[in-house]
Design a protein around this motif. Structure first.
Motif, PDB file in Angstrom:
ATOM      1  N   MET B  62       0.812  -1.214   0.000  1.00  0.00           N
ATOM      2  CA  MET B  62       0.000   0.000   0.000  1.00  0.00           C
ATOM      3  C   MET B  62       0.848   1.267   0.000  1.00  0.00           C
ATOM      4  O   MET B  62       0.392   2.310  -0.437  1.00  0.00           O
ATOM      5  CB  MET B  62      -0.930   0.019   1.226  1.00  0.00           C
ATOM      6  N   PRO B  65       4.375   0.447  -3.829  1.00  0.00           N
ATOM      7  CA  PRO B  65       3.720  -0.382  -4.852  1.00  0.00           C
ATOM      8  C   PRO B  65       4.671  -1.278  -5.635  1.00  0.00           C
ATOM      9  O   PRO B  65       4.226  -2.236  -6.249  1.00  0.00           O
ATOM     10  CB  PRO B  65       3.040   0.635  -5.769  1.00  0.00           C
ATOM     11  N   VAL B 437      -4.153  10.765  -1.858  1.00  0.00           N
ATOM     12  CA  VAL B 437      -3.351   9.542  -1.809  1.00  0.00           C
ATOM     13  C   VAL B 437      -2.058   9.801  -1.052  1.00  0.00           C
ATOM     14  O   VAL B 437      -1.682   9.055  -0.144  1.00  0.00           O
ATOM     15  CB  VAL B 437      -3.063   9.035  -3.238  1.00  0.00           C
TER      16      VAL B 437
ATOM     17  N   ILE C 142      -0.158   5.031  -5.683  1.00  0.00           N
ATOM     18  CA  ILE C 142       0.248   3.822  -4.969  1.00  0.00           C
ATOM     19  C   ILE C 142      -0.365   2.578  -5.602  1.00  0.00           C
ATOM     20  O   ILE C 142      -0.387   1.511  -5.021  1.00  0.00           O
ATOM     21  CB  ILE C 142      -0.092   3.891  -3.463  1.00  0.00           C
ATOM     22  N   MET C 143      -0.869   2.730  -6.817  1.00  0.00           N
ATOM     23  CA  MET C 143      -1.388   1.556  -7.533  1.00  0.00           C
ATOM     24  C   MET C 143      -0.223   0.672  -7.946  1.00  0.00           C
ATOM     25  O   MET C 143       0.813   1.163  -8.378  1.00  0.00           O
ATOM     26  CB  MET C 143      -2.164   2.020  -8.761  1.00  0.00           C
ATOM     27  N   PRO C 144      -0.379  -0.653  -7.771  1.00  0.00           N
ATOM     28  CA  PRO C 144       0.731  -1.524  -8.187  1.00  0.00           C
ATOM     29  C   PRO C 144       0.829  -1.564  -9.713  1.00  0.00           C
ATOM     30  O   PRO C 144      -0.174  -1.452 -10.403  1.00  0.00           O
ATOM     31  CB  PRO C 144       0.330  -2.890  -7.638  1.00  0.00           C
ATOM     32  N   PRO C 145       2.055  -1.716 -10.219  1.00  0.00           N
ATOM     33  CA  PRO C 145       2.195  -1.877 -11.668  1.00  0.00           C
ATOM     34  C   PRO C 145       1.721  -3.260 -12.084  1.00  0.00           C
ATOM     35  O   PRO C 145       1.887  -4.226 -11.340  1.00  0.00           O
ATOM     36  CB  PRO C 145       3.697  -1.726 -11.894  1.00  0.00           C
TER      37      PRO C 145
END
Lengths: 63, 496, 215
Positions: B62, B65, B437, C142-145
């Motif tokens: 979180m 990433p 965010v 913060i989104m995962p790749p």
């Protein structure tokens, strides 16, 4: 939706009625008599009221 | 036989004989439970540790990433449901079945005879969890929250639970006539409700899905009730049994416990739709759940009064009894989490907190600070009696309680605060999304710290448990209490 | 199951059944059999039916748990400023989801709402770059790749693939390689492009039938 609600209302009324019936039957069968005795029913001679069980465990298995 | 406490006076010899008989009976019951209950509790601790590792991985993802990002099996959207399901079904449910069966067997005074079928049930239950977790990680998750296990895991769970139910019903049927203690109600209710919930929800959402608009209400009916009608009954049942037993004082008011039970059974079942406030649903559907959520004050206040009034005058027992410390922590958290839940269901509050980390913090307060802590306490109470051995080290138990208690406190307070900040910014202002965010990242890092502390605690109970099981030296040892001083003879109780 | 326990047991079933009727049966009856309606202006049937490619994309969306960070529901103005954020021109109503097959309305907004992402950001190139590495398009995300939905290929004699992503220098693979989206990535993007849940005028009859206020 209207019809569904009406059917549901009927179902709910039936359920409530059954609930009352079960409740009165339970009462008639002594379900609500002397509830405190039920609270005490988890104790017995080996683990009586007034005696904490945790520090006394060893005595139980030794005897 | 249920022994009447206030029976006519007996001679000392008779009294001694009766005492011996009840000790024998208790030993028989505990020995019969040793294997089936032990295997459920032991395997639940394995899942607890595994679920904690998944949790830490998800938590790190979180705020970082790139962490483990290149393996599809470990992407956030799979690790997170894997964590939820392993702790919900692997840890909480497995331990819950074990604890429920043991307390039921004690209260019914019926030794467990289903050694084989319950062992098979434990194996199937663990297989179901393993297959389900594997399914989620390989990409077969259903993405229905709390029901992510794919269909091929469900038969294992349902067959296993059928065996558990059969054993439970036999104990209820064969018990001697007389009192039915409130814990027995909660256990049997939980054992009936869980399969009914799972069967309905899995059928209507995964197996033969209804039209999409009808799915979320069923989803949240299930997800809320698996907490309210399964984890909560098992937790409360353990509290109602353990607090009186440990301090040697009956529950404050048995009447209140009955009111608490029925109001919980009725109102909790209607709670789920508060997860859909503001969603694409008719107002009545959501309002009915908001009302039911507020009505939850009734069972919660009755339970809180009951537990607290039972404890009054006995708080010094917290100094020495590991079980009591965990259980009282759990009981207090139950009051807190339920009050918080009722207030969060109010629309104006929910407009801020919905869709934020606040909800995640709330669910951990319920599933961890309440349910898990009570289950830990129950395990500390049950295992010495089951194995006739003692816990090997009071330091390991201390090293479980404090990291867990501090960890969940950090987790809850900081993440709730972060959730409110997030919700205020997201719903009540026009702050650009990316800034929101960024603002949550410090809170998410604190969550990793809290979660790591909790995992350290889990490692302690894991080591304790298997050390105890495999090291015979602890047979018949002195009870492992926090305080080395033997507690003085208890003062006369306020109870007549 | 002797004497008193029978009545307690009936109670378990009744309390459970009451909520089962209200929160399972009634939604299935009332919200589980919507029909398409003609759009008042264009006459097309709405909401449209998903293509097989979009359905495959939705399954990839499900398998990778996008729902844990992205909701797909626009809330009314009195609740939240979803509309002001440009997440949809109106709130979503139950009817909008009838052809989604598996509802992904979600409960978390770690990332923005996607109910109308197909309207807000229809560019397939943008979506692919964002999936490959969110930092390219949204610095600080913060989104995962989702690099595992892409293939890194050695550029052969015939030159780079026409489908290859145009990746900015600092994110691009080493010289002599290009990044090609897999079928899965393309399906997922097709699904995202299809998400226009509240882009239609409200089918008034439908809204009224299930008693939903639009504002």
């Amino acid at each position: 939706m209207f019809l569904a609600s009406m059917i549901l209302l009927l179902v709910m009324l039936t359920l409530s009625f059954v609930t009352l019936l079960a409740f009165s039957q339970a009462a008639a069968n002594g379900g609500f008599e002397n509830p405190q005795a039920t609270a005490e029913s988890i104790f017995d001679e080996a683990e009586p009221i007034g005696e904490p069980t945790d520090p006394n465990l060893i005595k139980k298995y030794d005897s | 036989m249920t022994v009447e406490i206030q029976s006519e006076p007996v001679t000392p010899d008779e009294a001694e004989q009766r005492k011996q008989e009840s000790i024998e009976r208790r030993l028989e019951i505990d020995r019969a439970a040793r294997w089936p209950v032990g295997i459920f509790i032991g395997s639940s601790l394995v899942w607890l540790l595994f679920g904690s590792l998944l949790a830490i991985a998800a938590s790190i993802k979180m705020h970082d990433p790139e962490f483990l990002a290149d393996n599809p099996w470990l992407t956030f959207g799979r690790v997170r449901p894997a964590h939820l399901n392993t702790v919900a079904y692997g840890w909480l449910s497995t331990a819950g079945i074990g604890i429920g069966l043991w307390i039921l067997s004690r209260l019914c005074q019926v030794p467990i005879r289903e050694q084989q079928s319950l062992t098979l049930a434990a194996v199937l239950w663990n297989l179901g969890n393993a297959v389900g977790t594997w399914g989620i990680l390989r990409g077969d998750s259903t993405a229905v929250e709390w029901l992510e296990y794919p269909t091929y895991a469900a038969p294992f769970l349902l067959i296993s639970f059928t065996f558990v139910m059969l054993a439970a019903f036999r104990m209820i049927r064969n018990r001697p006539p007389g009192h039915i203690y409130i814990s027995q109600w909660y256990i049997m209710a939980g054992f009936v409700w869980l399969p009914a919930l799972y069967f309905t929800a899995h059928g209507l959402l995964v197996l033969a899905p209804v039209q999409a608009p009808a799915q979320p209400p069923i989803n949240w009916w299930y997800a809320h009730n698996v907490l309210g009608l399964w984890f909560t009954p098992i937790g409360l049942e353990a509290i109602y049994y353990l607090i009186p037993k440990i301090i040697g004082k009956p529950i404050h008011s048995y009447y209140l416990s009955i009111i608490g039970f029925w109001s919980l059974a009725f109102f909790y079942a209607w709670n789920g739709m508060h997860h859909l406030i503001g969603g694409p649903y008719p107002a009545w559907l959501i309002t009915v759940s908001v009302v039911a959520s507020i009505m939850m004050f009734i069972p919660v206040i009755t339970v809180a009064i009951n537990h607290h009034m039972t404890m009054v005058g006995n708080f010094r027992a917290l100094r020495y009894s590991p079980t009591l410390r965990f259980v009282v922590f759990g009981a207090m958290s139950y009051t807190l989490v339920s009050f918080q839940g009722s207030i969060t269901a109010i629309r104006e509050v929910n407009y801020v907190t919905h869709f934020t980390h606040y909800t995640i913090a709330h669910s951990h307060l319920g599933a961890y600070a309440f349910a898990s802590m009570v289950y830990f306490g129950a395990i500390y109470y049950i295992m010495p009696r089951l194995l006739e051995r003692e816990w090997p080290s009071r330091w390991l138990i201390r090293f479980h309680f404090w990291p867990s208690a501090i960890g969940i406190s950090i987790y809850f307070f900081i993440l709730s605060w972060g959730g409110i900040v997030q919700g205020m910014a997201m719903n009540l202002s026009d702050t650009p999304f990316m800034e929101i965010v960024a603002a949550t990242i410090p809170y998410l890092k604190w969550r990793t710290i809290g979660g790591t502390l909790m995992t350290i605690g889990h490692l302690s109970i894991f080591i304790s448990f298997f050390w105890m099981v495999f090291d015979r030296r602890y047979r018949g040892a002195e009870p492992t209490l926090f305080s080395t001083k033997t507690p003085e003879t208890p003062a006369p109780l306020p109870y007549p | 199951m002797n004497n008193r326990f029978r009545y307690i047991f009936v109670g378990f079933l009744l309390t459970f059944l009451s909520a089962w009727c209200g929160l399972v049966l009634l939604p299935v009856w009332g919200l589980g059999n919507f029909q398409q309606v003609p759009d008042p202006t264009t006459g097309e049937m709405i909401p449209p039916i998903m293509s097989p490619l979009e359905e495959r994309g939705r399954d990839i969306y499900i398998a990778n748990g996008c729902v844990y960070c992205h909701s797909q529901q626009v809330h009314p103005k009195r609740a939240r400023n979803d509309v002001e954020r440009g997440w949809g021109q109106r709130r979503t109503i139950a009817h909008d989801y009838m052809n989604q097959g598996k509802a992904q309305i979600g409960t978390m907004r770690t990332g923005p709402d996607l109910a109308n992402i197909g309207v807000r950001n229809p560019s397939a190139d943008w979506q692919l770059l964002h999936l490959y590495d969110p930092q390219i398009t949204s610095r600080g995300s913060i989104m995962p790749p989702f690099r595992f939905l892409f293939e890194r290929r050695e550029v052969g004699a015939e030159g780079p693939s026409p489908k290859a992503l145009q990746i900015p220098k600092q994110f691009s693979p080493p010289e002599g390689y290009d990044v090609v989206p897999t079928e899965e990535a393309l399906a997922l993007v097709a699904y995202l492009q299809s998400l226009k849940l509240s882009q239609y005028e409200v089918p008034n009859a439908e809204a009224a039938r299930i008693d939903t206020e639009i504002e």
